[in-house]
Structure formats: C-alpha cells, structure tokens
Design a protein around this motif. Structure first.
Motif, mmCIF file in Angstrom:
data_model
loop_
_atom_site.group_PDB
_atom_site.id
_atom_site.type_symbol
_atom_site.label_atom_id
_atom_site.label_comp_id
_atom_site.label_asym_id
_atom_site.label_seq_id
_atom_site.Cartn_x
_atom_site.Cartn_y
_atom_site.Cartn_z
ATOM 1 N N LEU A 42 0.804 -1.122 0.004
ATOM 2 C CA LEU A 42 0.150 -0.049 -0.161
ATOM 3 C C LEU A 42 0.773 1.056 0.016
ATOM 4 C CD1 LEU A 42 -2.882 -0.968 2.322
ATOM 5 C CD2 LEU A 42 -3.035 -0.481 -0.110
ATOM 6 N N VAL A 43 1.919 1.271 0.828
ATOM 7 C CA VAL A 43 2.750 2.500 0.641
ATOM 8 C C VAL A 43 3.384 2.775 -0.492
ATOM 9 C CG1 VAL A 43 5.110 3.322 1.854
ATOM 10 C CG2 VAL A 43 3.474 2.469 3.285
ATOM 11 N N ASN A 44 3.894 1.685 -1.330
ATOM 12 C CA ASN A 44 4.410 1.706 -2.574
ATOM 13 C C ASN A 44 3.366 2.174 -3.750
ATOM 14 O OD1 ASN A 44 7.306 1.518 -2.229
ATOM 15 N ND2 ASN A 44 6.852 -0.678 -1.706
ATOM 16 N N PHE A 45 2.189 1.664 -3.601
ATOM 17 C CA PHE A 45 1.027 2.036 -4.327
ATOM 18 C C PHE A 45 0.721 3.450 -4.367
ATOM 19 C CE2 PHE A 45 -3.406 2.729 -5.302
ATOM 20 C CZ PHE A 45 -3.466 2.230 -6.693
ATOM 21 N N THR A 46 0.834 4.019 -3.111
ATOM 22 C CA THR A 46 0.454 5.550 -2.957
ATOM 23 C C THR A 46 1.584 6.062 -3.441
ATOM 24 O OG1 THR A 46 -0.693 4.685 -0.668
ATOM 25 C CG2 THR A 46 -0.147 7.082 -1.025
ATOM 26 N N ILE A 47 2.884 5.811 -3.339
ATOM 27 C CA ILE A 47 3.975 6.369 -3.862
ATOM 28 C C ILE A 47 3.910 6.545 -5.393
ATOM 29 C CG2 ILE A 47 6.328 6.504 -4.196
ATOM 30 C CD1 ILE A 47 6.692 5.625 -1.276
ATOM 31 N N ALA A 48 3.287 5.445 -5.874
ATOM 32 C CA ALA A 48 3.389 5.391 -7.612
ATOM 33 C C ALA A 48 2.281 5.979 -8.188
ATOM 34 C CB ALA A 48 3.349 3.913 -8.023
ATOM 35 N N LEU A 49 1.131 5.946 -7.154
ATOM 36 C CA LEU A 49 -0.267 6.720 -7.766
ATOM 37 C C LEU A 49 0.160 8.482 -7.652
ATOM 38 C CD1 LEU A 49 -3.069 6.727 -8.456
ATOM 39 C CD2 LEU A 49 -3.571 7.228 -5.981
ATOM 40 N N GLY A 50 1.273 8.696 -6.632
ATOM 41 C CA GLY A 50 1.544 10.091 -6.518
ATOM 42 C C GLY A 50 2.532 10.333 -7.665
ATOM 43 N N GLN A 51 3.486 9.607 -8.193
ATOM 44 C CA GLN A 51 4.278 9.983 -9.193
ATOM 45 C C GLN A 51 3.489 9.815 -10.695
ATOM 46 O OE1 GLN A 51 7.245 6.796 -8.738
ATOM 47 N NE2 GLN A 51 8.385 8.133 -7.246
ATOM 48 N N CYS A 52 2.568 9.031 -10.664
ATOM 49 C CA CYS A 52 1.799 9.078 -11.978
ATOM 50 C C CYS A 52 0.893 10.179 -11.930
ATOM 51 C CB CYS A 52 0.829 7.908 -11.903
ATOM 52 S SG CYS A 52 1.628 6.279 -12.485
ATOM 53 N N THR A 53 0.271 10.727 -11.066
ATOM 54 C CA THR A 53 -0.596 12.067 -11.148
ATOM 55 C C THR A 53 0.384 13.310 -11.357
ATOM 56 O OG1 THR A 53 -1.858 11.224 -9.049
ATOM 57 C CG2 THR A 53 -1.805 13.460 -9.582
ATOM 58 N N LEU A 54 1.573 13.185 -11.028
ATOM 59 C CA LEU A 54 2.562 14.240 -11.042
ATOM 60 C C LEU A 54 2.718 14.253 -12.852
ATOM 61 C CD1 LEU A 54 4.640 14.761 -8.029
ATOM 62 C CD2 LEU A 54 3.024 16.277 -8.988
ATOM 63 N N ALA A 55 3.150 13.020 -13.169
ATOM 64 C CA ALA A 55 3.782 12.551 -14.449
ATOM 65 C C ALA A 55 2.626 13.252 -15.496
ATOM 66 C CB ALA A 55 4.160 11.323 -14.701
ATOM 67 N N GLY A 56 1.203 12.962 -15.104
ATOM 68 C CA GLY A 56 0.131 13.316 -15.852
ATOM 69 C C GLY A 56 0.001 14.841 -15.996
ATOM 70 N N ALA A 57 0.217 15.430 -14.937
ATOM 71 C CA ALA A 57 -0.010 16.897 -14.910
ATOM 72 C C ALA A 57 1.319 17.700 -15.651
ATOM 73 C CB ALA A 57 0.131 17.408 -13.555
ATOM 74 N N PHE A 58 2.575 17.258 -15.816
ATOM 75 C CA PHE A 58 3.264 17.741 -16.233
ATOM 76 C C PHE A 58 3.110 17.348 -17.839
ATOM 77 C CE2 PHE A 58 6.247 17.262 -12.320
ATOM 78 C CZ PHE A 58 5.848 18.450 -12.062
#
Length: 84
Positions: A42-58
């Motif tokens: 769950l911790v790694n899923f949350t980190i990856a979701l944050g990274q995907c969100t930022l990558a999509g915004a950029f």
C-alpha cells in the motif's frame, strides 16, 4: 454475590482464559507477516499513484499545443482521475 440471575434468568458465569493454543495463536507470525507485506504494498502503491499523478500533470502541460488554452483548469485533479 450479585443479582444477575434474578435480572437475567438464563445467564451463567463462565471464565474466558487467556493464552492457550488456538488457530490464531499458532499463525500469529504468519498473519503479522501478511500485514507487513500488505503495508509495504500500500505504501508503494500510494507513492506510485503520486508519481503517476505528477507525470500526468506535467505531460498535460508539455503536450498542450496552445499553452494557456489547452491546459486543463485543474491539472492535478484531472491527472489524478486519469491515474485512478
């Protein structure tokens, strides 16, 4: 002495002992190991979701042809929705 038997006629006093060997006690280490692995996932899923969100915004900024017009009004919220 108590008046429990008068108030509740079918009740009885039993002792619940602590300790012993039950199915839960035999597999407590395995259950805690499963809890730890789920926590790590769950911790790694949350980190990856944050990274995907930022990558999509950029990416929504980078791939916009007309910069102010093509950028969504809330890039992080729309990117989070796409990542989910």
């Amino acid at each position: 002495q108590s008046n429990v038997t008068k108030l509740c006629p079918g009740s009885q006093c039993t002792f619940a002992f602590y300790g012993g060997e039950s199915l839960y006690h035999r597999y407590i280490f395995v259950l805690q190991l499963c809890n730890f692995l789920v926590f790590l996932w769950l911790v790694n899923f949350t980190i990856a979701l944050g990274q995907c969100t930022l990558a999509g915004a950029f990416a929504s900024y980078y791939w916009a042809l007309r910069k102010p017009a093509d950028i969504p009004p809330c890039p992080l919220a729309s990117s989070f929705g796409r990542a989910l």
